[in-house]
Design a protein around this motif. Structure first.
Motif, PDB file in Angstrom:
ATOM      1  N   PHE A 141       0.815  -1.210   0.000  1.00  0.00           N
ATOM      2  CA  PHE A 141       0.000   0.000   0.000  1.00  0.00           C
ATOM      3  C   PHE A 141       0.852   1.264   0.000  1.00  0.00           C
ATOM      4  O   PHE A 141       1.998   1.254   0.447  1.00  0.00           O
ATOM      5  CB  PHE A 141      -0.895   0.013   1.242  1.00  0.00           C
ATOM      6  N   ASN A 198       0.613   0.573   5.733  1.00  0.00           N
ATOM      7  CA  ASN A 198      -0.338  -0.186   6.548  1.00  0.00           C
ATOM      8  C   ASN A 198       0.332  -1.250   7.419  1.00  0.00           C
ATOM      9  O   ASN A 198      -0.099  -2.402   7.461  1.00  0.00           O
ATOM     10  CB  ASN A 198      -1.416  -0.827   5.669  1.00  0.00           C
ATOM     11  N   LEU A 240       1.451  -2.642  11.239  1.00  0.00           N
ATOM     12  CA  LEU A 240       0.929  -2.545  12.594  1.00  0.00           C
ATOM     13  C   LEU A 240       1.961  -1.854  13.481  1.00  0.00           C
ATOM     14  O   LEU A 240       3.078  -2.349  13.629  1.00  0.00           O
ATOM     15  CB  LEU A 240       0.612  -3.941  13.145  1.00  0.00           C
ATOM     16  N   SER A 262       1.934  -1.722  16.564  1.00  0.00           N
ATOM     17  CA  SER A 262       2.138  -2.467  17.805  1.00  0.00           C
ATOM     18  C   SER A 262       3.075  -3.657  17.627  1.00  0.00           C
ATOM     19  O   SER A 262       3.398  -4.332  18.588  1.00  0.00           O
ATOM     20  CB  SER A 262       0.782  -2.961  18.310  1.00  0.00           C
ATOM     21  N   LEU A 276      -1.672 -15.894  10.588  1.00  0.00           N
ATOM     22  CA  LEU A 276      -3.063 -15.990  10.133  1.00  0.00           C
ATOM     23  C   LEU A 276      -3.297 -17.303   9.406  1.00  0.00           C
ATOM     24  O   LEU A 276      -4.361 -17.899   9.491  1.00  0.00           O
ATOM     25  CB  LEU A 276      -3.402 -14.829   9.197  1.00  0.00           C
ATOM     26  N   LEU A 318      -5.215  -0.655   8.053  1.00  0.00           N
ATOM     27  CA  LEU A 318      -4.726  -1.891   8.667  1.00  0.00           C
ATOM     28  C   LEU A 318      -5.746  -3.010   8.505  1.00  0.00           C
ATOM     29  O   LEU A 318      -5.392  -4.166   8.262  1.00  0.00           O
ATOM     30  CB  LEU A 318      -4.439  -1.661  10.149  1.00  0.00           C
ATOM     31  N   ALA A 334      -5.527  -4.206   5.050  1.00  0.00           N
ATOM     32  CA  ALA A 334      -4.339  -5.039   4.849  1.00  0.00           C
ATOM     33  C   ALA A 334      -4.614  -6.455   5.341  1.00  0.00           C
ATOM     34  O   ALA A 334      -4.263  -7.429   4.683  1.00  0.00           O
ATOM     35  CB  ALA A 334      -3.143  -4.439   5.576  1.00  0.00           C
ATOM     36  N   LEU A 335      -5.283  -6.554   6.489  1.00  0.00           N
ATOM     37  CA  LEU A 335      -5.582  -7.882   7.030  1.00  0.00           C
ATOM     38  C   LEU A 335      -6.616  -8.620   6.177  1.00  0.00           C
ATOM     39  O   LEU A 335      -6.491  -9.822   5.958  1.00  0.00           O
ATOM     40  CB  LEU A 335      -6.091  -7.748   8.482  1.00  0.00           C
ATOM     41  N   ALA A 359      -7.593 -12.631   6.345  1.00  0.00           N
ATOM     42  CA  ALA A 359      -7.918 -12.787   7.767  1.00  0.00           C
ATOM     43  C   ALA A 359      -9.427 -12.881   7.964  1.00  0.00           C
ATOM     44  O   ALA A 359     -10.196 -12.264   7.233  1.00  0.00           O
ATOM     45  CB  ALA A 359      -7.369 -11.609   8.561  1.00  0.00           C
ATOM     46  N   GLN A 419      -9.956 -12.857  13.543  1.00  0.00           N
ATOM     47  CA  GLN A 419      -8.508 -12.600  13.500  1.00  0.00           C
ATOM     48  C   GLN A 419      -8.235 -11.105  13.426  1.00  0.00           C
ATOM     49  O   GLN A 419      -7.286 -10.619  14.039  1.00  0.00           O
ATOM     50  CB  GLN A 419      -7.885 -13.305  12.278  1.00  0.00           C
ATOM     51  N   LYS A 421      -5.890  -9.680  16.127  1.00  0.00           N
ATOM     52  CA  LYS A 421      -4.523  -9.368  15.687  1.00  0.00           C
ATOM     53  C   LYS A 421      -4.311  -7.886  15.394  1.00  0.00           C
ATOM     54  O   LYS A 421      -3.176  -7.434  15.380  1.00  0.00           O
ATOM     55  CB  LYS A 421      -4.188 -10.172  14.417  1.00  0.00           C
ATOM     56  N   VAL A 422      -5.372  -7.179  15.105  1.00  0.00           N
ATOM     57  CA  VAL A 422      -5.194  -5.773  14.750  1.00  0.00           C
ATOM     58  C   VAL A 422      -5.930  -4.833  15.688  1.00  0.00           C
ATOM     59  O   VAL A 422      -5.313  -4.015  16.363  1.00  0.00           O
ATOM     60  CB  VAL A 422      -5.670  -5.482  13.311  1.00  0.00           C
ATOM     61  N   PRO A 455      -4.767  -5.174  19.682  1.00  0.00           N
ATOM     62  CA  PRO A 455      -3.378  -4.764  19.944  1.00  0.00           C
ATOM     63  C   PRO A 455      -3.092  -3.316  19.544  1.00  0.00           C
ATOM     64  O   PRO A 455      -2.398  -2.603  20.259  1.00  0.00           O
ATOM     65  CB  PRO A 455      -2.530  -5.718  19.093  1.00  0.00           C
ATOM     66  N   GLU A 456      -3.662  -2.874  18.418  1.00  0.00           N
ATOM     67  CA  GLU A 456      -3.372  -1.509  17.977  1.00  0.00           C
ATOM     68  C   GLU A 456      -4.055  -0.488  18.878  1.00  0.00           C
ATOM     69  O   GLU A 456      -3.564   0.621  19.050  1.00  0.00           O
ATOM     70  CB  GLU A 456      -3.826  -1.314  16.523  1.00  0.00           C
TER      71      GLU A 456
END
Ligand SMILES: Nc1ncnc2c1ncn2[C@@H]1O[C@H](COP(=O)(O)OP(=O)(O)O)[C@@H](O)[C@H]1O
Ligand SMILES: [Mg+2]
Lengths: 409, 217
Positions: A153, A157, A159, A161, A174, B119, B122-123, B128, B132, B136-137, B140-141
């Motif tokens: 992207f 994008n 994470l 964290s 995943l 995000l 993206a997943l 995903a 998930q 996962k996003v 946590p984010e």
């Protein structure tokens, strides 16, 4: 309508013998039979100034289609009626190629790319991957397909964290890859994109170029069939852009990975793409081998976009003076833009022209460049001679594979 | 202050911590999933369900707009059914938890909305599942934001717990009212206020520090 090559143009090929032409023509018709390079009829109406166009492109060996889009349309409900983002898109993307889509902002590039992994569900038409109709797949099957389609992207994008390594590990997690295999694979990918030293940093602690490298590594984690790039270099400075493009080209060569990239920058297309489609208002207005589109753009939009990479404007002062001169010549003068490619670039064309015909050429402007190993260029010249001589000269140049465009004085 | 008074202060502190701790926990247990649901069932979201989203939002607003002292009294039958009694510290935990739940849900919702849509894209592109994506996003984010949300909740529960005296819940607030105000012992009132100030300060700064530690943006 298909971009077919009339066989009568065989003699005018600038860069190959008859046998090679036949060979290429066969390869080409083979692809056409698969519905390749389909564009809109309007795109094929040559501008009136075209005396002769280049012979149609010689495409590289015909690989089977990985993606096939047929009549894909997409509309969005908007405040003022529906917005048509895509309209009647027919497109084949071949295994192993770098396919570029270029267009202005709002042309529908992102929508087109997102249709390929069904992040955007088309309102019409079909999307085939390896012959499988994606729009018909139930959610779990679609997720399985998406795992084999990498995507990067404009704004990366990533994470915030997760560390670099953990970002790359995410698609593996995943997919349920066992922990031990994940860490080995992540190391491999870090090495591939040259980020081994950054593995434990967080995205906020690395540069934009490095972030995109993480994005690329993450997209490659599950060994995808194809990599989709949405303006992957648009947020990067020119140098970083270059290095990311080199990485993409390298990945394409080394892994034989198909790459689809969309961009508004012609430089990006020039640097990495094998074929390109020009998108305008949701339609493909021109498509073909990058070398062909660069050397013989048909559409005004394509030319305008090309101007970014090749400054082919005649300086206004020069244009004025020569225009005045040409007007003085009356019917005994003309202003031509000569487009050359292949061997024609190396030939002393203007010198030969003067010795063969009683025509004098004043060279006004020119450039020579190369795209995918094909040299091409454009010369702007004011020519002085009788109408008959000019016509003969034009005919001769045409046999030498030069495309002539008359410029208004 | 007499040793008995100090004893009483200590005991009240424990009662406050107990009420706040348990109701904070229960509030999180219910509020966190509700906050997630508020986000993912919204229009255009992962599991769009506009009707459900509207109803959930309306219920959350209704509970949040009821003054705590009214809630406390209004749900006494429910409290008796859950806690076996409607009087005492344990009984006070029920209305506190009910007040905390929508409060946490709304704050968690706001924290989750801060997560970049890119995000989630993206997943989705990685194949995903919605579950998930949440694990996962989204969580946590949004974790630093969620920690801040819980800190605010605990501080506000400490305030609410002062009203627990109305149902004999005890705690620091109750001590302040009964001894400081009704028996006119200003030093007890002062001590209660000082302890509350210190408690809130400690919780707020611990929460802030944790949120900052978790934030890698
Ligand atoms: N989710 C959406 N909702 C409404 N309109 C959209 C949406 N996505 C794209 N569009 C519209 O579709 C057109 C094409 O958008 P896009 O594919 O993003 O263009 P590009 O990537 O070439 O800039 C634009 O007019 C845009 O406003
Ligand atoms: Mg875009």
């Amino acid at each position: 309508m298909l971009t077919a090559t009339p066989a009568s143009q065989a003699g005018s090929r600038p860069d190959g013998g008859f046998l090679r032409f036949c060979h290429e023509a066969l390869a080409r018709y083979g692809e056409l039979a698969q519905g390749d390079l389909v564009t809109h009829a309007a795109a094929h109406d040559a501008p009136a100034t075209d005396i002769l166009r280049f012979p149609a492109p010689a495409t590289p060996t015909a690989a089977p289609a990985l993606f096939r889009l047929q009549g894909v349309g997409k509309t969005f409900p908007g405040k003022h009626g529906t917005v048509t983002a895509l309209d009647g898109i027919d497109l084949d993307i071949r295994e192993g190629e770098v396919f570029g889509v270029i267009g202005r902002s709002g042309a529908g590039k992102s929508t087109l790319l997102r249709v390929l992994n069904l992040l955007e569900r088309p309102s019409a038409g079909s999307v085939l991957l390896d012959g499988e109709e994606l729009t018909a797949l139930p959610a779990p099957a679609l997720r399985a397909v998406r795992r084999r389609i990498g995507m990067i992207f404009q704004h990366f994008n990533l994470l915030a964290s997760r560390t670099v390594a953990d970002n790359i590990a995410l698609p593996l997690e995943l997919a349920g890859v066992p922990r031990a295999r994940v860490s080995a694979r992540v190391d491999e990918l870090l090495e591939l994109v040259g980020l081994t030293a950054q593995r434990d940093r967080y995205p906020a602690q690395i540069s934009g170029g490095q972030k995109q490298r993480v994005g690329i590594a993450r997209a490659l984690a599950n060994e995808p069939r194809v990599l989709l790039c949405d303006e992957a270099t648009s947020a990067l400075d020119p140098e970083t852009t270059q290095s990311i493009l080199e990485l993409l080209a390298d990945i394409n060569r080394r892994l034989n990975l198909t790459i689809v990239l969309i961009t508004h920058q012609m430089q990006v297309i020039k640097a990495v793409a094998h074929r390109v489609a020009v998108l305008e208002d949701g339609r493909i207005v021109e498509a073909g081998d990058v070398a062909d589109v660069f050397t013989a753009p048909r559409e005004t939009l394509t030319r305008t976009l090309l101007r970014e990479v090749i400054g082919d404007d005649i300086p206004p002062g020069v244009h004025e003076r020569v225009a005045a001169l040409a007007r003085g010549w009356g019917s005994r003068g003309a202003l031509w833009r000569l487009s050359l490619r292949g061997e024609a670039v190396d030939a002393p064309l203007l010198a030969e022209l003067s010795s063969l015909f009683s025509v004098r050429a004043h060279l006004l402007h020119g450039y020579i460049d190369e795209v995918r190993g094909v040299p091409f260029g454009s010369l702007v010249a004011a020519l002085h001679g009788s109408e008959a001589d000019l016509a003969d000269a034009a005919a001769w140049l045409t046999t030498r594979g030069v495309r002539i465009e008359e410029i208004a004085a | 202050m007499s040793p008995e008074m100090l004893d009483l202060l200590g005991q009240s502190l424990v009662e406050t911590l107990w009420m706040v701790g348990i109701s904070g926990l229960v509030g999180t247990l219910f509020g966190l999933p509700l906050g997630i649901l508020l986000v993912i069932t919204d229009r255009g979201a992962l599991l769009q369900n506009v009707a459900f989203n509207r109803v959930l939002g309306a219920v959350a607003n209704a509970v949040r707009s009821t003054p705590f002292i009214i809630l406390l009294v209004a749900i006494i039958p429910f409290t008796r059914w859950v806690a076996g009694t409607s009087i005492g510290t344990t009984a006070a935990i029920v209305p506190l938890s009910i007040a905390a739940t929508p409060f946490i849900a709304r704050l968690v919702e706001a924290a989750l909305r801060e997560v970049d849509r890119g995000l989630i894209e993206a997943l989705l592109a990685m194949g995903a599942t919605p579950g998930q994506i949440v694990r996962k996003v989204l969580l946590p984010e949004a974790l630093p934001g969620i920690v801040s949300a819980l800190t605010i909740t605990i501080v506000s529960l400490i305030g609410h717990s002062a009203m627990a005296g109305a149902v004999g819940g005890g705690g620091l607030g109750d001590l302040g009212i009964r001894y400081g105000y009704q028996r006119f012992l200003p030093e007890v009132m002062a001590a209660v206020v000082v302890v509350l100030i210190l408690l809130v300060q400690a919780i707020q700064s611990a929460g802030d520090r944790l949120a900052r530690r978790l934030d890698h943006r």
